[in-house]
Write a protein that holds these residues in place. Structure first.
Motif, PDB file in Angstrom:
ATOM      1  N   ARG A 348      73.123  66.199 -26.298  1.00 33.37           N
ATOM      2  CA  ARG A 348      73.179  66.119 -27.757  1.00 33.37           C
ATOM      3  C   ARG A 348      72.799  64.717 -28.269  1.00 33.37           C
ATOM      4  O   ARG A 348      72.117  64.607 -29.291  1.00 33.37           O
ATOM      5  N   ILE A 349      73.222  63.650 -27.581  1.00 35.81           N
ATOM      6  CA  ILE A 349      72.972  62.304 -28.115  1.00 35.81           C
ATOM      7  C   ILE A 349      71.819  61.595 -27.414  1.00 35.81           C
ATOM      8  O   ILE A 349      71.582  60.410 -27.623  1.00 35.81           O
ATOM      9  N   GLY A 350      71.098  62.326 -26.565  1.00 40.87           N
ATOM     10  CA  GLY A 350      69.884  61.773 -25.984  1.00 40.87           C
ATOM     11  C   GLY A 350      70.082  60.897 -24.773  1.00 40.87           C
ATOM     12  O   GLY A 350      69.236  60.044 -24.473  1.00 40.87           O
ATOM     13  N   LEU A 351      71.184  61.112 -24.054  1.00 40.69           N
ATOM     14  CA  LEU A 351      71.380  60.382 -22.797  1.00 40.69           C
ATOM     15  C   LEU A 351      70.949  61.276 -21.634  1.00 40.69           C
ATOM     16  O   LEU A 351      70.869  62.512 -21.773  1.00 40.69           O
ATOM     17  N   LYS A 352      70.680  60.643 -20.477  1.00 39.48           N
ATOM     18  CA  LYS A 352      70.093  61.379 -19.369  1.00 39.48           C
ATOM     19  C   LYS A 352      71.125  62.183 -18.565  1.00 39.48           C
ATOM     20  O   LYS A 352      70.795  63.246 -18.034  1.00 39.48           O
ATOM     21  N   ALA A 353      72.308  61.663 -18.439  1.00 42.05           N
ATOM     22  CA  ALA A 353      73.256  62.334 -17.542  1.00 42.05           C
ATOM     23  C   ALA A 353      74.700  62.135 -18.014  1.00 42.05           C
ATOM     24  O   ALA A 353      74.992  61.306 -18.884  1.00 42.05           O
ATOM     25  N   GLN A 354      75.580  62.918 -17.387  1.00 41.99           N
ATOM     26  CA  GLN A 354      76.999  62.880 -17.707  1.00 41.99           C
ATOM     27  C   GLN A 354      77.602  61.480 -17.537  1.00 41.99           C
ATOM     28  O   GLN A 354      78.404  61.036 -18.351  1.00 41.99           O
ATOM     29  N   PHE A 355      77.209  60.794 -16.427  1.00 39.12           N
ATOM     30  CA  PHE A 355      77.844  59.513 -16.145  1.00 39.12           C
ATOM     31  C   PHE A 355      77.576  58.477 -17.236  1.00 39.12           C
ATOM     32  O   PHE A 355      78.351  57.565 -17.458  1.00 39.12           O
ATOM     33  N   GLU A 356      76.435  58.642 -17.950  1.00 33.75           N
ATOM     34  CA  GLU A 356      76.143  57.697 -19.025  1.00 33.75           C
ATOM     35  C   GLU A 356      77.117  57.885 -20.202  1.00 33.75           C
ATOM     36  O   GLU A 356      77.495  56.921 -20.871  1.00 33.75           O
ATOM     37  N   VAL A 357      77.520  59.125 -20.433  1.00 31.04           N
ATOM     38  CA  VAL A 357      78.515  59.390 -21.482  1.00 31.04           C
ATOM     39  C   VAL A 357      79.870  58.806 -21.064  1.00 31.04           C
ATOM     40  O   VAL A 357      80.579  58.185 -21.858  1.00 31.04           O
ATOM     41  N   SER A 358      80.214  59.012 -19.789  1.00 26.67           N
ATOM     42  CA  SER A 358      81.482  58.459 -19.286  1.00 26.67           C
ATOM     43  C   SER A 358      81.500  56.945 -19.422  1.00 26.67           C
ATOM     44  O   SER A 358      82.516  56.345 -19.813  1.00 26.67           O
ATOM     45  N   ARG A 359      80.360  56.312 -19.083  1.00 25.98           N
ATOM     46  CA  ARG A 359      80.276  54.859 -19.167  1.00 25.98           C
ATOM     47  C   ARG A 359      80.357  54.389 -20.618  1.00 25.98           C
ATOM     48  O   ARG A 359      80.912  53.338 -20.916  1.00 25.98           O
ATOM     49  N   LEU A 360      79.802  55.179 -21.536  1.00 23.06           N
ATOM     50  CA  LEU A 360      79.838  54.820 -22.956  1.00 23.06           C
ATOM     51  C   LEU A 360      81.260  54.942 -23.526  1.00 23.06           C
ATOM     52  O   LEU A 360      81.732  54.056 -24.238  1.00 23.06           O
ATOM     53  N   LEU A 361      81.933  56.029 -23.188  1.00 21.19           N
ATOM     54  CA  LEU A 361      83.263  56.267 -23.769  1.00 21.19           C
ATOM     55  C   LEU A 361      84.358  55.438 -23.095  1.00 21.19           C
ATOM     56  O   LEU A 361      85.284  54.969 -23.758  1.00 21.19           O
ATOM     57  N   LYS A 362      84.247  55.262 -21.765  1.00 20.26           N
ATOM     58  CA  LYS A 362      85.285  54.537 -21.011  1.00 20.26           C
ATOM     59  C   LYS A 362      86.675  55.011 -21.455  1.00 20.26           C
ATOM     60  O   LYS A 362      87.501  54.239 -21.945  1.00 20.26           O
ATOM     61  N   LEU A 363      86.917  56.300 -21.271  1.00 24.61           N
ATOM     62  CA  LEU A 363      88.134  56.896 -21.826  1.00 24.61           C
ATOM     63  C   LEU A 363      89.416  56.328 -21.232  1.00 24.61           C
ATOM     64  O   LEU A 363      90.440  56.226 -21.913  1.00 24.61           O
ATOM     65  N   LYS A 364      89.373  55.946 -19.954  1.00 24.46           N
ATOM     66  CA  LYS A 364      90.585  55.377 -19.354  1.00 24.46           C
ATOM     67  C   LYS A 364      90.969  54.083 -20.048  1.00 24.46           C
ATOM     68  O   LYS A 364      92.142  53.868 -20.396  1.00 24.46           O
ATOM     69  N   GLU A 365      89.991  53.216 -20.286  1.00 25.28           N
ATOM     70  CA  GLU A 365      90.265  51.962 -20.997  1.00 25.28           C
ATOM     71  C   GLU A 365      90.637  52.240 -22.453  1.00 25.28           C
ATOM     72  O   GLU A 365      91.503  51.569 -23.021  1.00 25.28           O
ATOM     73  N   PHE A 366      89.971  53.239 -23.038  1.00 23.36           N
ATOM     74  CA  PHE A 366      90.238  53.591 -24.430  1.00 23.36           C
ATOM     75  C   PHE A 366      91.708  53.987 -24.600  1.00 23.36           C
ATOM     76  O   PHE A 366      92.408  53.506 -25.497  1.00 23.36           O
ATOM     77  N   ARG A 367      92.191  54.847 -23.716  1.00 21.34           N
ATOM     78  CA  ARG A 367      93.585  55.295 -23.823  1.00 21.34           C
ATOM     79  C   ARG A 367      94.557  54.151 -23.554  1.00 21.34           C
ATOM     80  O   ARG A 367      95.609  54.047 -24.206  1.00 21.34           O
ATOM     81  N   ALA A 368      94.210  53.277 -22.597  1.00 19.49           N
ATOM     82  CA  ALA A 368      95.091  52.135 -22.296  1.00 19.49           C
ATOM     83  C   ALA A 368      95.202  51.205 -23.504  1.00 19.49           C
ATOM     84  O   ALA A 368      96.289  50.690 -23.814  1.00 19.49           O
ATOM     85  N   ASP A 369      94.085  50.990 -24.195  1.00 15.19           N
ATOM     86  CA  ASP A 369      94.119  50.134 -25.390  1.00 15.19           C
ATOM     87  C   ASP A 369      94.952  50.775 -26.502  1.00 15.19           C
ATOM     88  O   ASP A 369      95.711  50.098 -27.205  1.00 15.19           O
TER      89      ASP A 369
END
Length: 445
Positions: A348-369
């Motif tokens: 949907r946002i024009g990235l090549k693969a799943q891992f790029e979305v994971s790297r963009l969101l960094k959900l583990k760090e997001f939740r910790a913050d």
């Protein structure tokens, strides 16, 4: 000076488990014979106990009667310690003296049984302490009694003993993983503990080597607090008045105490905010009832969650360059609000693969913050709210409990979102975390 009847009256439990005090004629006659010059109310305990111990070691014919007198004294002291524990902790932690008696009041006055009183006498040295002090110490160190008290949430070590045997590394772990603090707060706490060790614990060690200290750890003296304050100023350039040093040390010890209790019980070191004695004082009015507290608390909890989400998203957007900042917001919305997979979001946002979305969101760090900021917001807000429901004199001692409870509830919200993220799409439900995040994202979209 003590009461002579303590040497011939045995406190014991009957077959129904009820306390019974029994006067033993043979012990009374023996005591009167050995100490004819003492009246019944002004007995020099240290002299009497030393004499009875001598008789036990020197005259085989008098061993049993000497020992019986001392066992009577021990039974009375055991009873007093249990009453003290009940008075200090019983009401709050849900036990009475009757729950404690069976662990340590097991002497029936007969021979041939290795009772607790016999164990007390086996290592008693009148030259080093009184029998009352020695008995109290062994009661407080009784393994089964302590196991029971831990189940009730009572850990008998003093604040100062706890701080003495806590390493800076352990403190860092507790203040990082259990009661999350900023790196600056952790650094200051470690500096305070190190300063305490250098001033207070070093003196205790010297006294122990010189044989001039008892087992009890007294509170730091004003001079020691002043020295700790001076040492802290040198270490981290933090200026604290001696009274503040004392308060912070007690607060640190309380957190460590709660952590040890939880670790030994194998339960999370938290106490629910719905626990009645955490919420209200006994004389609470109709205007300040538990339901009102919960209503206000839940509203504050939701508000703080939204503020934390807003803060973290805003901070993250300042560190991500365009056009990735827009991709970040879109990916957050698609993941949490539309329940898309990382692979679908990448397309949907024009990235090549799943891992790029994971790297963009960094959900583990997001939740910790989010966890960090939410605790910061809630800590002050709930403390202010609790003042209307808890006696101000009790608020300081409840501080660690409140923070532990907040940690637990924040962890439940964060953990719920993390669990939902790993749940098959067909079983997804909205978590509070996701709902609040989507409300905020809708507002800025």
């Amino acid at each position: 000076m003590g009461n002579a009847s303590r040497y011939w009256t045995l406190a014991k439990l009957n077959s129904a488990g009820q306390l019974k005090r029994e006067e033993i004629a043979s012990a009374k006659a023996f005591f009167k014979q050995q100490f004819p010059d003492f009246n019944d109310r002004d007995v020099p305990d240290s002299l009497v106990q030393s004499r009875l111990m001598q008789l036990m070691s020197q005259n085989q014919d008098l061993v049993q009667l000497s020992q019986l007198c001392l066992r009577c004294f021990i039974s009375d002291q055991v009873q007093q310690v249990c009453i003290q524990l009940e008075a200090r902790f019983g009401e709050r932690h849900g036990f009475t003296r009757k729950d404690l008696f069976p662990f340590v009041l097991d002497d029936d006055g007969k021979r041939g049984y290795q009772s607790f009183a016999i164990a007390v006498l086996s290592n008693f040295d009148p030259a080093r302490s009184s029998l009352a002090t020695w008995t109290s110490r062994l009661v407080r160190h009784h393994r089964e009694l302590n196991a029971f008290l831990l189940e009730c949430g009572v850990y008998l070590l003093s604040d100062w003993a706890i701080l003495n045997d806590t390493t800076p590394r352990k403190l860092e772990q507790v203040f990082t993983e259990v009661y999350p603090r900023t790196s600056l707060e952790v650094c200051q706490a470690i500096a305070l503990l190190n300063s305490y060790h250098e001033i207070y614990r070093q003196k205790r060690l010297r006294q122990r080597l010189e044989g001039t200290t008892t087992g009890h750890c007294p509170p730091p003296t004003p001079d020691q607090l002043e020295a700790i304050s001076h040492r802290l100023r040198q270490k981290v350039d933090l200026t604290l008045a001696p009274e503040t040093v004392l308060t912070r040390l007690q607060s640190m010890a309380e957190r460590l105490r709660q952590h040890r209790i939880a670790a030994r019980r194998g339960t999370p070191e938290t106490e629910a905010l719905t626990t009645p004695d955490l919420m209200v004082t006994p004389d609470v009015t109709d205007e300040h009832d538990p339901d009102q507290f919960l209503q206000l608390y839940r509203q504050q909890f939701a508000d703080c969650l939204q503020r934390a989400l807003q803060r973290v998203v805003s901070d993250r957007l300042q560190t991500i360059k365009p056009p990735k900042n827009k991709h970040f917001v879109t990916a957050l919305q698609l993941f949490h609000c539309q329940k898309m997979s990382m692979t679908e979001i990448a397309t949907r946002i024009g990235l090549k693969a799943q891992f790029e979305v994971s790297r963009l969101l960094k959900l583990k760090e997001f939740r910790a913050d989010v966890r960090h900021w939410m605790l910061n917001y809630l800590r002050d807000g709930v403390a202010a709210l609790a003042k209307d429901f808890i006696d101000p004199n009790q608020l300081q001692t409840r501080d660690a409990q409140i923070e532990a409870a907040l940690n637990q509830q924040i962890e439940e919200v964060i953990g719920s979102d993390e669990k939902q993220a790993n749940t098959p799409k067909n079983f997804l439900v909205d978590s509070l975390f996701a709902r609040k995040l989507c409300e905020y994202l809708d507002g800025i979209g």
